[in-house]
Design a protein around this motif. Structure first.
Motif: not given
Length: 157
Positions: A20-25, A117-119, A121-132, A154-156
């Protein structure tokens, strides 16, 4: 530094605090990269396959489980008006992630569960910003940005 006010909810009670902390960061890192205003709000809820299936059916008319769903709160619905000038925090929306799907996909792609989980989370976050990713050009732009954020963090794979 935390740019976002993030409400993290693990409905499955399966995720360790470190995840949870990692996703928040990671989401704060993504917000910084995307130049999001400080104190913007986002919620991330981790759910079962059954729960995401229910949400997908109810809100998207898709009768199947999925890995991640985003509900952007900045998109105005029919008859809604934008509040202008109010000193309110920017509310980006909600990200819902299926823990079982994230586990399956991590195995399928041969990388760690936290990377998946990171992927998502970022995917969902970018959708919130209008990316599609409905059109090829949009998809290329979104997927390139996702990879840049995850690699820079650094989450490769």
């Amino acid at each position: 530094m935390n740019i976002l006010m993030i409400d993290l909810v693990d409905e499955t009670n399966q995720l360790p605090a470190e995840h949870l902390e990692e996703i928040e960061k990671l989401l704060n890192f993504a917000a910084e990269k995307e130049k999001i205003e400080e104190n913007s709000e986002v919620s991330v809820t981790f759910v079962s396959n059954e729960r995401i299936h229910e949400i997908n059916r109810e809100y998207r008319d898709k009768d199947a489980p999925t890995d991640v769903i985003s509900f952007a709160l900045e998109e105005l619905g029919e008859g809604e008006i934008e509040l202008v000038g109010a000193e309110l925090p920017r509310v980006l929306g909600d990200i819902i992630i299926s823990i079982p799907r994230a586990e399956e996909q991590a195995k399928e792609y041969g990388h760690s569960f936290i990377r998946e989980l990171g992927f998502l989370s970022v995917h969902g976050f970018l959708h919130l910003l209008g990316y599609d990713h409905m059109e090829k050009v949009e998809e290329e732009k979104m997927f390139t940005r996702q990879k840049e954020i995850l690699d820079d963090y650094g989450l490769t794979r």
